[in-house]
Design an enzyme around this catalytic site. Structure first.
Site, PDB file in Angstrom:
ATOM      1  N   ARG A 231       1.028  -1.264  -0.008  1.00  0.00           N
ATOM      2  CA  ARG A 231       0.187  -0.034  -0.113  1.00  0.00           C
ATOM      3  C   ARG A 231       1.036   1.134  -0.072  1.00  0.00           C
ATOM      4  O   ARG A 231       2.026   1.138   0.717  1.00  0.00           O
ATOM      5  CB  ARG A 231      -0.853  -0.060   1.173  1.00  0.00           C
ATOM      6  CG  ARG A 231      -2.106  -0.933   1.264  1.00  0.00           C
ATOM      7  CD  ARG A 231      -3.087  -0.426   0.139  1.00  0.00           C
ATOM      8  NE  ARG A 231      -4.307  -1.347   0.187  1.00  0.00           N
ATOM      9  CZ  ARG A 231      -4.325  -2.441  -0.504  1.00  0.00           C
ATOM     10  NH1 ARG A 231      -3.475  -2.607  -1.528  1.00  0.00           N
ATOM     11  NH2 ARG A 231      -5.671  -3.010  -0.507  1.00  0.00           N
ATOM     12  N   GLU A 260      -3.840   7.509  -4.387  1.00  0.00           N
ATOM     13  CA  GLU A 260      -4.339   7.254  -5.661  1.00  0.00           C
ATOM     14  C   GLU A 260      -5.749   7.812  -6.079  1.00  0.00           C
ATOM     15  O   GLU A 260      -6.369   7.888  -5.432  1.00  0.00           O
ATOM     16  CB  GLU A 260      -4.162   5.319  -5.723  1.00  0.00           C
ATOM     17  CG  GLU A 260      -3.037   4.800  -5.190  1.00  0.00           C
ATOM     18  CD  GLU A 260      -3.034   3.192  -5.222  1.00  0.00           C
ATOM     19  OE1 GLU A 260      -4.343   2.834  -5.464  1.00  0.00           O
ATOM     20  OE2 GLU A 260      -2.003   2.775  -4.793  1.00  0.00           O
ATOM     21  N   HIS A 279      -1.650   0.489  -9.907  1.00  0.00           N
ATOM     22  CA  HIS A 279      -2.019  -0.291  -8.907  1.00  0.00           C
ATOM     23  C   HIS A 279      -2.656  -1.523  -9.613  1.00  0.00           C
ATOM     24  O   HIS A 279      -4.174  -1.416  -9.330  1.00  0.00           O
ATOM     25  CB  HIS A 279      -3.112   0.440  -7.835  1.00  0.00           C
ATOM     26  CG  HIS A 279      -3.577  -0.306  -6.747  1.00  0.00           C
ATOM     27  ND1 HIS A 279      -4.030   0.203  -5.573  1.00  0.00           N
ATOM     28  CD2 HIS A 279      -3.612  -1.831  -6.642  1.00  0.00           C
ATOM     29  CE1 HIS A 279      -4.227  -0.928  -4.541  1.00  0.00           C
ATOM     30  NE2 HIS A 279      -3.943  -1.874  -5.189  1.00  0.00           N
TER      31      HIS A 279
HETATM   32  P1  NAP Z   1      -1.321 -11.574   4.758  1.00  0.00           P
HETATM   33  O1  NAP Z   1      -1.509 -13.008   4.383  1.00  0.00           O
HETATM   34  O2  NAP Z   1      -2.401 -11.192   5.913  1.00  0.00           O
HETATM   35  O3  NAP Z   1       0.125 -11.212   5.219  1.00  0.00           O
HETATM   36  C1  NAP Z   1       0.417 -10.018   5.639  1.00  0.00           C
HETATM   37  C2  NAP Z   1       2.028 -10.205   6.167  1.00  0.00           C
HETATM   38  O4  NAP Z   1       2.425  -8.795   6.630  1.00  0.00           O
HETATM   39  C3  NAP Z   1       2.087 -11.100   7.254  1.00  0.00           C
HETATM   40  O5  NAP Z   1       3.361 -11.656   7.133  1.00  0.00           O
HETATM   41  C4  NAP Z   1       1.988 -10.296   8.546  1.00  0.00           C
HETATM   42  O6  NAP Z   1       3.076 -10.838   9.536  1.00  0.00           O
HETATM   43  C5  NAP Z   1       3.026  -8.990   7.926  1.00  0.00           C
HETATM   44  N1  NAP Z   1       2.540  -7.892   8.993  1.00  0.00           N
HETATM   45  C6  NAP Z   1       1.437  -7.195   9.078  1.00  0.00           C
HETATM   46  N2  NAP Z   1       1.716  -6.250   9.745  1.00  0.00           N
HETATM   47  C7  NAP Z   1       3.296  -6.069   9.952  1.00  0.00           C
HETATM   48  C8  NAP Z   1       3.951  -5.131  10.802  1.00  0.00           C
HETATM   49  N3  NAP Z   1       3.218  -3.922  11.400  1.00  0.00           N
HETATM   50  N4  NAP Z   1       5.230  -5.059  10.510  1.00  0.00           N
HETATM   51  C9  NAP Z   1       5.658  -6.145   9.747  1.00  0.00           C
HETATM   52  N5  NAP Z   1       4.991  -7.097   9.402  1.00  0.00           N
HETATM   53  C10 NAP Z   1       3.771  -6.905   9.353  1.00  0.00           C
HETATM   54  O7  NAP Z   1      -1.783 -10.640   3.516  1.00  0.00           O
HETATM   55  P2  NAP Z   1      -1.628 -11.071   2.110  1.00  0.00           P
HETATM   56  O8  NAP Z   1      -2.687 -11.881   1.504  1.00  0.00           O
HETATM   57  O9  NAP Z   1      -0.176 -11.488   1.690  1.00  0.00           O
HETATM   58  O10 NAP Z   1      -1.721  -9.291   1.455  1.00  0.00           O
HETATM   59  C11 NAP Z   1      -0.766  -8.401   1.959  1.00  0.00           C
HETATM   60  C12 NAP Z   1      -1.447  -7.127   1.534  1.00  0.00           C
HETATM   61  O11 NAP Z   1      -0.764  -6.710   0.140  1.00  0.00           O
HETATM   62  C13 NAP Z   1      -2.690  -6.597   1.430  1.00  0.00           C
HETATM   63  O12 NAP Z   1      -3.159  -6.487   3.036  1.00  0.00           O
HETATM   64  C14 NAP Z   1      -2.594  -5.496   0.626  1.00  0.00           C
HETATM   65  O13 NAP Z   1      -2.382  -4.499   1.228  1.00  0.00           O
HETATM   66  C15 NAP Z   1      -1.541  -5.729  -0.508  1.00  0.00           C
HETATM   67  N6  NAP Z   1      -2.057  -6.019  -1.614  1.00  0.00           N
HETATM   68  C16 NAP Z   1      -1.666  -5.409  -2.747  1.00  0.00           C
HETATM   69  C17 NAP Z   1      -2.161  -5.608  -3.968  1.00  0.00           C
HETATM   70  C18 NAP Z   1      -1.803  -4.726  -5.256  1.00  0.00           C
HETATM   71  O14 NAP Z   1      -2.667  -4.767  -6.115  1.00  0.00           O
HETATM   72  N7  NAP Z   1      -0.865  -4.239  -5.385  1.00  0.00           N
HETATM   73  C19 NAP Z   1      -2.922  -6.781  -4.163  1.00  0.00           C
HETATM   74  C20 NAP Z   1      -3.083  -7.359  -3.146  1.00  0.00           C
HETATM   75  C21 NAP Z   1      -2.771  -7.319  -1.937  1.00  0.00           C
HETATM   76  P3  NAP Z   1       2.974 -10.357  11.070  1.00  0.00           P
HETATM   77  O15 NAP Z   1       1.557 -10.597  11.331  1.00  0.00           O
HETATM   78  O16 NAP Z   1       3.804 -11.714  11.959  1.00  0.00           O
HETATM   79  O17 NAP Z   1       3.850  -9.215  11.145  1.00  0.00           O
HETATM   80  C1  8YV Z   2      -6.927  -4.558  -5.819  1.00  0.00           C
HETATM   81  C2  8YV Z   2      -5.574  -4.963  -3.742  1.00  0.00           C
HETATM   82  O1  8YV Z   2      -6.400  -3.563  -6.782  1.00  0.00           O
HETATM   83  O2  8YV Z   2      -6.392  -6.822  -3.209  1.00  0.00           O
HETATM   84  C3  8YV Z   2      -5.848  -6.022  -2.797  1.00  0.00           C
HETATM   85  O3  8YV Z   2      -5.649  -5.616  -1.594  1.00  0.00           O
HETATM   86  O4  8YV Z   2      -4.780  -4.040  -3.712  1.00  0.00           O
HETATM   87  C4  8YV Z   2      -6.107  -5.278  -5.151  1.00  0.00           C
HETATM   88  O5  8YV Z   2      -6.144  -6.722  -5.509  1.00  0.00           O
HETATM   89  C5  8YV Z   2      -7.959  -3.520  -5.226  1.00  0.00           C
HETATM   90  O6  8YV Z   2      -8.331  -4.293  -3.637  1.00  0.00           O
HETATM   91  C6  8YV Z   2      -9.253  -3.037  -5.771  1.00  0.00           C
HETATM   92  O7  8YV Z   2     -10.360  -3.864  -5.685  1.00  0.00           O
END
Ligand code: NAP
Ligand code: 8YV
Length: 313
Positions: A231, A260, A279
Protein backbone atom coordinates in the site's frame (compact mmCIF):
# COMPACT_ATOMS: atom_id res chain seq x y z
CA UNK A 1 -41.03 -14.55 -8.93
CA UNK A 2 -39.22 -13.55 -5.72
CA UNK A 3 -37.48 -10.17 -5.89
CA UNK A 4 -33.72 -9.98 -5.67
CA UNK A 5 -32.23 -8.63 -2.42
CA UNK A 6 -31.10 -4.98 -2.44
CA UNK A 7 -27.38 -4.35 -2.01
CA UNK A 8 -25.36 -1.14 -2.22
CA UNK A 9 -22.07 -1.22 -4.10
CA UNK A 10 -19.73 1.63 -3.18
CA UNK A 11 -17.21 1.30 -6.02
CA UNK A 12 -17.04 -1.10 -8.94
CA UNK A 13 -14.82 -3.97 -10.03
CA UNK A 14 -14.40 -6.28 -13.05
CA UNK A 15 -17.43 -5.82 -15.30
CA UNK A 16 -18.00 -9.54 -16.03
CA UNK A 17 -18.15 -10.21 -12.27
CA UNK A 18 -20.41 -7.17 -11.75
CA UNK A 19 -22.77 -8.61 -14.41
CA UNK A 20 -22.97 -11.86 -12.43
CA UNK A 21 -23.65 -9.85 -9.26
CA UNK A 22 -26.60 -8.17 -10.96
CA UNK A 23 -28.09 -11.59 -11.77
CA UNK A 24 -28.28 -12.34 -8.05
CA UNK A 25 -28.99 -8.92 -6.50
CA UNK A 26 -30.61 -5.59 -7.18
CA UNK A 27 -27.41 -3.56 -7.24
CA UNK A 28 -27.55 0.11 -6.21
CA UNK A 29 -24.43 1.78 -7.60
CA UNK A 30 -23.35 4.45 -5.16
CA UNK A 31 -20.38 5.59 -7.23
CA UNK A 32 -22.68 6.51 -10.17
CA UNK A 33 -25.26 8.32 -8.07
CA UNK A 34 -25.48 12.12 -8.29
CA UNK A 35 -27.45 12.27 -5.02
CA UNK A 36 -25.89 9.67 -2.74
CA UNK A 37 -27.99 10.61 0.30
CA UNK A 38 -31.19 10.14 -1.69
CA UNK A 39 -30.02 6.75 -2.97
CA UNK A 40 -29.13 5.59 0.54
CA UNK A 41 -32.46 6.86 1.93
CA UNK A 42 -34.37 5.00 -0.78
CA UNK A 43 -32.91 1.62 0.29
CA UNK A 44 -32.44 2.36 4.01
CA UNK A 45 -34.96 -0.31 5.09
CA UNK A 46 -34.35 -2.90 2.36
CA UNK A 47 -30.58 -2.98 1.81
CA UNK A 48 -29.17 -6.20 3.31
CA UNK A 49 -25.56 -6.04 2.10
CA UNK A 50 -22.77 -3.64 1.18
CA UNK A 51 -19.90 -4.33 -1.20
CA UNK A 52 -17.05 -2.29 -2.62
CA UNK A 53 -13.45 -2.12 -3.70
CA UNK A 54 -12.37 1.00 -1.84
CA UNK A 55 -13.93 2.34 1.38
CA UNK A 56 -16.73 1.64 3.83
CA UNK A 57 -17.28 4.04 6.74
CA UNK A 58 -19.34 3.89 9.95
CA UNK A 59 -21.51 6.65 8.44
CA UNK A 60 -22.41 4.41 5.49
CA UNK A 61 -23.18 1.51 7.84
CA UNK A 62 -25.52 3.78 9.86
CA UNK A 63 -27.29 4.84 6.68
CA UNK A 64 -28.01 1.16 5.92
CA UNK A 65 -29.00 -0.30 9.31
CA UNK A 66 -30.33 -3.61 7.93
CA UNK A 67 -27.09 -4.55 6.14
CA UNK A 68 -25.68 -7.67 7.75
CA UNK A 69 -22.57 -8.12 5.60
CA UNK A 70 -19.85 -5.97 4.02
CA UNK A 71 -18.10 -7.88 1.23
CA UNK A 72 -14.85 -6.13 0.32
CA UNK A 73 -13.29 -6.65 -3.12
CA UNK A 74 -9.59 -6.98 -2.31
CA UNK A 75 -7.49 -8.83 0.24
CA UNK A 76 -6.35 -5.57 1.84
CA UNK A 77 -9.30 -4.00 3.66
CA UNK A 78 -7.61 -0.93 5.14
CA UNK A 79 -10.38 1.25 3.63
CA UNK A 80 -13.09 -0.58 5.58
CA UNK A 81 -13.85 0.49 9.17
CA UNK A 82 -13.89 -3.09 10.51
CA UNK A 83 -14.12 -1.98 14.16
CA UNK A 84 -17.29 0.00 13.36
CA UNK A 85 -18.75 -3.00 11.52
CA UNK A 86 -18.01 -5.33 14.43
CA UNK A 87 -19.59 -2.89 16.90
CA UNK A 88 -22.74 -2.94 14.77
CA UNK A 89 -22.77 -6.74 14.41
CA UNK A 90 -21.99 -6.55 10.68
CA UNK A 91 -19.85 -9.33 9.19
CA UNK A 92 -16.95 -8.31 6.93
CA UNK A 93 -15.21 -10.41 4.27
CA UNK A 94 -12.25 -9.85 1.92
CA UNK A 95 -10.79 -11.76 -1.07
CA UNK A 96 -7.62 -13.59 0.09
CA UNK A 97 -5.74 -16.43 -1.69
CA UNK A 98 -7.44 -16.15 -5.12
CA UNK A 99 -5.02 -13.32 -6.01
CA UNK A 100 -1.82 -14.40 -4.24
CA UNK A 101 -0.08 -15.99 -7.26
CA UNK A 102 -1.10 -13.12 -9.52
CA UNK A 103 0.27 -10.46 -7.19
CA UNK A 104 3.45 -12.47 -6.62
CA UNK A 105 3.99 -12.79 -10.39
CA UNK A 106 3.57 -9.05 -10.68
CA UNK A 107 6.01 -8.29 -7.85
CA UNK A 108 8.65 -10.32 -9.69
CA UNK A 109 7.81 -8.59 -12.98
CA UNK A 110 8.18 -5.19 -11.33
CA UNK A 111 11.47 -6.21 -9.70
CA UNK A 112 12.83 -7.38 -13.07
CA UNK A 113 11.49 -4.30 -14.88
CA UNK A 114 13.07 -1.97 -12.32
CA UNK A 115 16.47 -3.69 -12.03
CA UNK A 116 16.87 -4.59 -15.71
CA UNK A 117 15.32 -1.22 -16.72
CA UNK A 118 12.87 -2.77 -19.16
CA UNK A 119 10.57 0.29 -19.64
CA UNK A 120 13.66 2.50 -20.09
CA UNK A 121 15.10 0.05 -22.64
CA UNK A 122 11.81 0.00 -24.54
CA UNK A 123 11.96 3.80 -24.75
CA UNK A 124 15.63 3.60 -25.80
CA UNK A 125 14.64 1.57 -28.87
CA UNK A 126 11.51 3.61 -29.73
CA UNK A 127 13.34 6.95 -29.44
CA UNK A 128 16.00 5.79 -31.94
CA UNK A 129 18.76 6.05 -29.35
CA UNK A 130 20.04 2.51 -30.04
CA UNK A 131 20.72 3.57 -33.64
CA UNK A 132 22.16 6.97 -32.70
CA UNK A 133 24.04 6.19 -29.48
CA UNK A 134 24.74 2.45 -29.66
CA UNK A 135 24.18 0.02 -26.77
CA UNK A 136 22.35 1.35 -23.76
CA UNK A 137 24.07 1.46 -20.35
CA UNK A 138 24.26 -1.82 -18.42
CA UNK A 139 21.68 -2.76 -15.78
CA UNK A 140 21.54 -4.49 -12.38
CA UNK A 141 21.47 -8.29 -11.98
CA UNK A 142 18.48 -9.86 -10.21
CA UNK A 143 19.29 -13.57 -9.96
CA UNK A 144 21.49 -14.54 -7.05
CA UNK A 145 21.09 -11.19 -5.25
CA UNK A 146 19.94 -10.53 -1.69
CA UNK A 147 16.23 -9.77 -1.37
CA UNK A 148 14.36 -8.70 1.77
CA UNK A 149 10.62 -9.25 1.92
CA UNK A 150 8.59 -7.05 4.28
CA UNK A 151 5.56 -9.24 5.05
CA UNK A 152 5.61 -13.00 4.58
CA UNK A 153 1.91 -13.84 4.54
CA UNK A 154 -0.06 -15.46 1.73
CA UNK A 155 1.42 -13.24 -1.00
CA UNK A 156 4.85 -12.74 0.58
CA UNK A 157 5.40 -16.50 0.65
CA UNK A 158 4.52 -16.79 -3.04
CA UNK A 159 6.97 -13.98 -3.80
CA UNK A 160 9.65 -15.79 -1.78
CA UNK A 161 9.03 -19.04 -3.70
CA UNK A 162 9.53 -17.18 -6.97
CA UNK A 163 12.65 -15.42 -5.66
CA UNK A 164 14.03 -18.87 -4.72
CA UNK A 165 13.60 -19.91 -8.36
CA UNK A 166 15.77 -16.89 -9.23
CA UNK A 167 18.44 -18.31 -6.88
CA UNK A 168 18.14 -15.25 -4.65
CA UNK A 169 19.32 -15.06 -1.05
CA UNK A 170 16.03 -14.44 0.81
CA UNK A 171 15.38 -12.68 4.13
CA UNK A 172 12.12 -11.43 5.59
CA UNK A 173 10.78 -9.13 8.28
CA UNK A 174 7.44 -9.61 10.02
CA UNK A 175 6.34 -9.09 13.64
CA UNK A 176 6.33 -12.82 14.32
CA UNK A 177 8.90 -15.30 13.01
CA UNK A 178 7.60 -18.04 10.71
CA UNK A 179 8.68 -21.64 10.20
CA UNK A 180 10.19 -21.08 6.75
CA UNK A 181 13.62 -21.74 5.21
CA UNK A 182 14.45 -18.00 4.92
CA UNK A 183 16.50 -15.82 7.26
CA UNK A 184 14.38 -13.84 9.73
CA UNK A 185 15.20 -10.26 10.58
CA UNK A 186 13.57 -8.70 13.67
CA UNK A 187 14.53 -5.21 12.45
CA UNK A 188 13.39 -3.80 9.11
CA UNK A 189 16.25 -1.27 9.02
CA UNK A 190 18.81 -4.03 9.72
CA UNK A 191 17.33 -6.15 6.94
CA UNK A 192 17.39 -3.19 4.54
CA UNK A 193 21.10 -2.74 5.28
CA UNK A 194 21.80 -6.36 4.32
CA UNK A 195 19.82 -6.63 1.08
CA UNK A 196 20.03 -5.32 -2.49
CA UNK A 197 16.27 -5.32 -3.10
CA UNK A 198 13.42 -4.70 -0.61
CA UNK A 199 9.92 -5.88 -1.54
CA UNK A 200 6.98 -4.58 0.54
CA UNK A 201 3.87 -6.78 0.83
CA UNK A 202 2.27 -5.96 4.19
CA UNK A 203 -1.28 -4.68 4.81
CA UNK A 204 -1.95 -0.92 4.87
CA UNK A 205 -3.44 1.03 7.78
CA UNK A 206 -2.08 2.78 10.85
CA UNK A 207 0.03 -0.16 12.09
CA UNK A 208 2.22 -0.13 8.98
CA UNK A 209 2.09 3.60 8.12
CA UNK A 210 5.53 4.81 6.93
CA UNK A 211 7.28 1.60 8.05
CA UNK A 212 9.58 2.32 5.13
CA UNK A 213 10.98 5.68 6.24
CA UNK A 214 14.19 7.64 5.66
CA UNK A 215 16.19 5.33 7.95
CA UNK A 216 15.11 2.23 6.02
CA UNK A 217 15.69 3.88 2.63
CA UNK A 218 19.17 5.06 3.67
CA UNK A 219 19.94 1.54 4.91
CA UNK A 220 18.96 0.19 1.49
CA UNK A 221 21.42 2.68 0.04
CA UNK A 222 22.49 4.22 -3.29
CA UNK A 223 22.40 0.93 -5.21
CA UNK A 224 19.36 -0.43 -3.35
CA UNK A 225 16.00 -1.05 -5.02
CA UNK A 226 12.56 -0.68 -3.41
CA UNK A 227 9.58 -2.60 -4.83
CA UNK A 228 6.22 -1.63 -3.31
CA UNK A 229 3.20 -3.81 -4.09
CA UNK A 230 1.68 -3.36 -0.61
CA UNK A 231 0.00 0.00 0.00
CA UNK A 232 1.23 3.55 -0.63
CA UNK A 233 0.81 4.32 3.07
CA UNK A 234 3.55 1.81 3.97
CA UNK A 235 6.21 4.10 2.45
CA UNK A 236 6.94 7.69 3.48
CA UNK A 237 6.55 9.02 -0.08
CA UNK A 238 8.28 12.36 0.62
CA UNK A 239 11.27 10.52 2.10
CA UNK A 240 11.30 8.19 -0.92
CA UNK A 241 11.28 11.08 -3.40
CA UNK A 242 14.07 12.84 -1.48
CA UNK A 243 16.18 9.65 -1.29
CA UNK A 244 15.83 9.06 -5.05
CA UNK A 245 16.52 12.72 -5.91
CA UNK A 246 19.62 12.80 -3.65
CA UNK A 247 20.93 9.49 -5.02
CA UNK A 248 20.69 7.91 -1.53
CA UNK A 249 18.42 5.21 -3.04
CA UNK A 250 19.13 3.50 -6.36
CA UNK A 251 15.71 2.80 -7.86
CA UNK A 252 12.06 2.08 -7.10
CA UNK A 253 9.27 0.05 -8.71
CA UNK A 254 5.90 1.22 -7.40
CA UNK A 255 2.42 -0.22 -7.96
CA UNK A 256 0.79 1.66 -5.07
CA UNK A 257 0.77 5.28 -3.91
CA UNK A 258 -0.33 7.39 -0.94
CA UNK A 259 -3.13 9.23 -2.80
CA UNK A 260 -4.25 7.03 -5.71
CA UNK A 261 -4.82 7.62 -8.56
CA UNK A 262 -2.78 10.79 -8.05
CA UNK A 263 0.97 10.19 -8.28
CA UNK A 264 3.47 12.92 -7.26
CA UNK A 265 4.90 14.74 -10.27
CA UNK A 266 8.39 14.24 -8.80
CA UNK A 267 8.00 10.46 -9.23
CA UNK A 268 6.65 10.87 -12.76
CA UNK A 269 9.63 13.08 -13.61
CA UNK A 270 12.17 10.45 -12.49
CA UNK A 271 11.98 8.41 -15.67
CA UNK A 272 15.37 6.73 -15.22
CA UNK A 273 15.22 5.47 -11.60
CA UNK A 274 11.51 4.80 -11.17
CA UNK A 275 9.03 2.35 -12.74
CA UNK A 276 5.40 3.32 -12.09
CA UNK A 277 2.32 1.09 -12.32
CA UNK A 278 -1.39 1.94 -11.79
CA UNK A 279 -2.13 -0.43 -8.85
CA UNK A 280 -2.60 -3.38 -11.16
CA UNK A 281 -0.88 -6.33 -9.47
CA UNK A 282 -4.07 -8.43 -9.30
CA UNK A 283 -5.63 -7.03 -12.46
CA UNK A 284 -5.90 -9.98 -14.86
CA UNK A 285 -9.22 -11.20 -16.29
CA UNK A 286 -9.02 -14.54 -14.45
CA UNK A 287 -8.09 -13.19 -11.04
CA UNK A 288 -10.51 -10.28 -11.10
CA UNK A 289 -13.32 -12.72 -12.05
CA UNK A 290 -12.33 -14.98 -9.15
CA UNK A 291 -12.22 -12.00 -6.75
CA UNK A 292 -15.62 -10.74 -7.93
CA UNK A 293 -17.17 -14.19 -7.55
CA UNK A 294 -15.79 -14.49 -4.03
CA UNK A 295 -17.38 -11.13 -3.15
CA UNK A 296 -20.70 -12.47 -4.46
CA UNK A 297 -20.47 -15.76 -2.54
CA UNK A 298 -19.66 -13.88 0.66
CA UNK A 299 -22.67 -11.60 0.14
CA UNK A 300 -24.95 -14.59 -0.46
CA UNK A 301 -23.66 -16.38 2.65
CA UNK A 302 -23.89 -13.30 4.87
CA UNK A 303 -27.41 -12.42 3.74
CA UNK A 304 -28.52 -16.04 4.28
CA UNK A 305 -27.13 -15.89 7.84
CA UNK A 306 -24.46 -18.48 7.02
CA UNK A 307 -20.74 -18.25 7.88
CA UNK A 308 -18.77 -16.12 5.41
CA UNK A 309 -16.31 -17.93 3.13
CA UNK A 310 -13.45 -15.53 3.90
CA UNK A 311 -14.32 -13.63 7.08
CA UNK A 312 -12.33 -10.70 8.42
CA UNK A 313 -14.07 -10.12 11.79
P1 NAP B 1 -1.42 -11.62 4.88
O1 NAP B 1 -1.46 -13.05 4.50
O2 NAP B 1 -2.29 -11.14 6.00
O3 NAP B 1 0.11 -11.25 5.19
C1 NAP B 1 0.49 -10.04 5.79
C2 NAP B 1 1.94 -10.16 6.23
O4 NAP B 1 2.35 -8.87 6.72
C3 NAP B 1 2.17 -11.15 7.37
O5 NAP B 1 3.35 -11.86 7.15
C4 NAP B 1 2.31 -10.26 8.60
O6 NAP B 1 3.12 -10.90 9.57
C5 NAP B 1 2.99 -9.03 7.99
N1 NAP B 1 2.75 -7.82 8.77
C6 NAP B 1 1.57 -7.28 9.14
N2 NAP B 1 1.77 -6.17 9.87
C7 NAP B 1 3.12 -6.00 9.96
C8 NAP B 1 3.94 -5.03 10.60
N3 NAP B 1 3.42 -4.01 11.30
N4 NAP B 1 5.27 -5.18 10.47
C9 NAP B 1 5.81 -6.19 9.78
N5 NAP B 1 5.08 -7.14 9.16
C10 NAP B 1 3.75 -7.05 9.26
O7 NAP B 1 -1.79 -10.69 3.65
P2 NAP B 1 -1.58 -10.98 2.09
O8 NAP B 1 -2.73 -11.74 1.56
O9 NAP B 1 -0.21 -11.52 1.87
O10 NAP B 1 -1.69 -9.47 1.53
C11 NAP B 1 -0.81 -8.49 1.99
C12 NAP B 1 -1.18 -7.09 1.51
O11 NAP B 1 -0.78 -6.93 0.15
C13 NAP B 1 -2.66 -6.73 1.49
O12 NAP B 1 -3.17 -6.42 2.79
C14 NAP B 1 -2.69 -5.55 0.55
O13 NAP B 1 -2.47 -4.34 1.26
C15 NAP B 1 -1.50 -5.82 -0.38
N6 NAP B 1 -1.95 -6.17 -1.75
C16 NAP B 1 -1.68 -5.33 -2.78
C17 NAP B 1 -2.11 -5.65 -4.07
C18 NAP B 1 -1.82 -4.76 -5.24
O14 NAP B 1 -2.62 -4.73 -6.14
N7 NAP B 1 -0.68 -4.08 -5.28
C19 NAP B 1 -2.82 -6.82 -4.28
C20 NAP B 1 -3.08 -7.63 -3.22
C21 NAP B 1 -2.64 -7.31 -1.95
P3 NAP B 1 3.02 -10.57 11.14
O15 NAP B 1 1.55 -10.53 11.46
O16 NAP B 1 3.77 -11.67 11.79
O17 NAP B 1 3.67 -9.24 11.33
C1 8YV C 1 -7.10 -4.51 -5.83
C2 8YV C 1 -5.58 -4.99 -3.83
O1 8YV C 1 -6.50 -3.68 -6.79
O2 8YV C 1 -6.48 -7.00 -3.05
C3 8YV C 1 -5.96 -5.93 -2.75
O3 8YV C 1 -5.70 -5.61 -1.57
O4 8YV C 1 -4.93 -4.02 -3.60
C4 8YV C 1 -5.95 -5.27 -5.23
O5 8YV C 1 -6.14 -6.61 -5.47
C5 8YV C 1 -7.95 -3.63 -4.99
O6 8YV C 1 -8.40 -4.23 -3.84
C6 8YV C 1 -9.14 -3.10 -5.82
O7 8YV C 1 -10.24 -3.91 -5.71
Amino acid sequence: MTSKPDIVVVSPWYSAAMDELEQAFTVHKLWLSKDKDALLASVRDTCVGIAGSSWCTAELMDALPNATVIAHHGVGYDGVDVAAATERGIKVSNTPDVLSDEVADFAIALMLATCRRIPQADRYVREGRWEREGDMPFTQRVWGRKVGILGLGRIGQEIAARCAAFKMDIRYHTRSRRDVPYAYSSSLAEMAKEVDILIAIVPGGTATKHLINREVLDALGPTGVLINVARGSVVDEDALIAALQDGRLGAAGLDVFADEPRVPQALKDMTEQVVLQPHQASATHDTRLAMGRLVMENLKAGIAGKPLLTPVN
